[in-house]
Design a protein around this motif. Structure first.
Motif, mmCIF file in Angstrom:
data_model
loop_
_atom_site.group_PDB
_atom_site.id
_atom_site.type_symbol
_atom_site.label_atom_id
_atom_site.label_comp_id
_atom_site.label_asym_id
_atom_site.label_seq_id
_atom_site.Cartn_x
_atom_site.Cartn_y
_atom_site.Cartn_z
ATOM 1 N N ALA A 157 5.659 17.074 1.904
ATOM 2 C CA ALA A 157 5.036 16.294 2.966
ATOM 3 C C ALA A 157 5.975 15.206 3.479
ATOM 4 N N VAL A 158 6.625 14.510 2.573
ATOM 5 C CA VAL A 158 7.546 13.443 2.971
ATOM 6 C C VAL A 158 8.715 14.007 3.772
ATOM 7 N N LEU A 159 9.284 15.099 3.297
ATOM 8 C CA LEU A 159 10.417 15.701 3.999
ATOM 9 C C LEU A 159 10.026 16.238 5.377
ATOM 10 N N LEU A 160 8.869 16.886 5.461
ATOM 11 C CA LEU A 160 8.433 17.409 6.755
ATOM 12 C C LEU A 160 8.133 16.295 7.746
ATOM 13 N N LEU A 161 7.458 15.245 7.295
ATOM 14 C CA LEU A 161 7.135 14.142 8.208
ATOM 15 C C LEU A 161 8.377 13.339 8.593
ATOM 16 N N SER B 273 2.545 20.631 9.857
ATOM 17 C CA SER B 273 2.911 21.119 8.523
ATOM 18 C C SER B 273 2.962 19.967 7.520
ATOM 19 N N GLY B 274 3.494 18.836 7.941
ATOM 20 C CA GLY B 274 3.552 17.670 7.068
ATOM 21 C C GLY B 274 2.168 17.194 6.665
ATOM 22 N N TRP B 275 1.263 17.123 7.624
ATOM 23 C CA TRP B 275 -0.093 16.684 7.300
ATOM 24 C C TRP B 275 -0.836 17.723 6.469
ATOM 25 N N SER B 276 -0.488 18.982 6.668
ATOM 26 C CA SER B 276 -1.060 20.021 5.810
ATOM 27 C C SER B 276 -0.644 19.803 4.356
ATOM 28 N N PHE B 277 0.610 19.456 4.145
ATOM 29 C CA PHE B 277 1.073 19.200 2.787
ATOM 30 C C PHE B 277 0.508 17.896 2.218
ATOM 31 N N VAL B 278 0.187 16.935 3.071
ATOM 32 C CA VAL B 278 -0.504 15.737 2.588
ATOM 33 C C VAL B 278 -1.871 16.134 2.029
ATOM 34 N N ALA B 279 -2.583 16.996 2.757
ATOM 35 C CA ALA B 279 -3.886 17.458 2.268
ATOM 36 C C ALA B 279 -3.733 18.302 1.000
ATOM 37 N N MET B 280 -2.644 19.087 0.911
ATOM 38 C CA MET B 280 -2.392 19.846 -0.321
ATOM 39 C C MET B 280 -2.137 18.914 -1.502
ATOM 40 N N VAL C 297 -15.053 19.245 -3.731
ATOM 41 C CA VAL C 297 -14.101 18.324 -3.091
ATOM 42 C C VAL C 297 -12.728 18.984 -2.976
ATOM 43 N N ARG C 298 -12.320 19.694 -4.032
ATOM 44 C CA ARG C 298 -11.036 20.395 -4.006
ATOM 45 C C ARG C 298 -11.027 21.475 -2.931
ATOM 46 N N LEU C 299 -12.135 22.197 -2.792
ATOM 47 C CA LEU C 299 -12.208 23.250 -1.776
ATOM 48 C C LEU C 299 -12.177 22.675 -0.361
ATOM 49 N N ILE C 300 -12.805 21.533 -0.167
ATOM 50 C CA ILE C 300 -12.770 20.884 1.152
ATOM 51 C C ILE C 300 -11.350 20.435 1.480
ATOM 52 N N ALA C 301 -10.653 19.857 0.503
ATOM 53 C CA ALA C 301 -9.265 19.442 0.728
ATOM 54 C C ALA C 301 -8.381 20.644 1.042
ATOM 55 N N ALA C 302 -8.596 21.756 0.358
ATOM 56 C CA ALA C 302 -7.811 22.967 0.633
ATOM 57 C C ALA C 302 -8.127 23.515 2.015
ATOM 58 N N LEU D 78 -5.324 22.446 9.215
ATOM 59 C CA LEU D 78 -4.240 21.698 9.862
ATOM 60 C C LEU D 78 -3.042 22.597 10.136
ATOM 61 N N LEU D 79 -2.673 23.386 9.156
ATOM 62 C CA LEU D 79 -1.539 24.289 9.328
ATOM 63 C C LEU D 79 -1.844 25.360 10.362
#
Length: 87
Positions: free
Chosen positions: A17-21, A35-42, A66-71, A77-78
């Motif tokens: 996430a850090v590298l993509l953003l 993609s970066g925000w998708s990895f933040v959610a991951m 909660v885990r399923l909602i985050a996934a 997002l992706l």
């Protein structure tokens, strides 16, 4: 052993996430943004996994919804970035 694996997964997602953003800040390619925000959610999903399996192993505490909602948020997002962002 499981704590180490779950933690490494969370750290890897955070690093991605850090590298993509950071790359998005330099190039302004919108797909990197989504993609970066998708990895933040991951990363959030992986943190909830650590909480669910390691910190609160009690069967009374179930963080699966909660885990399923985050996934789901991560994948949406992706998917949005892949479908609607054009170069």
């Amino acid at each position: 052993m499981a704590f180490t694996i779950y933690t490494l997964c969370a750290l890897t997602s955070l690093a991605c996430a850090v590298l993509l953003l950071a790359s998005y800040r330099r190039t302004r390619h919108r797909l990197l943004f989504w993609s970066g925000w998708s990895f933040v959610a991951m990363t959030v999903n992986n943190l909830f996994l650590v909480l669910d399996k390691i910190v609160f192993p009690d069967p009374d505490v179930n963080l699966l919804p909660v885990r399923l909602i985050a996934a789901l948020v991560s994948m949406l997002l992706l998917l949005y970035g892949l479908i609607y962002e054009k170069e």
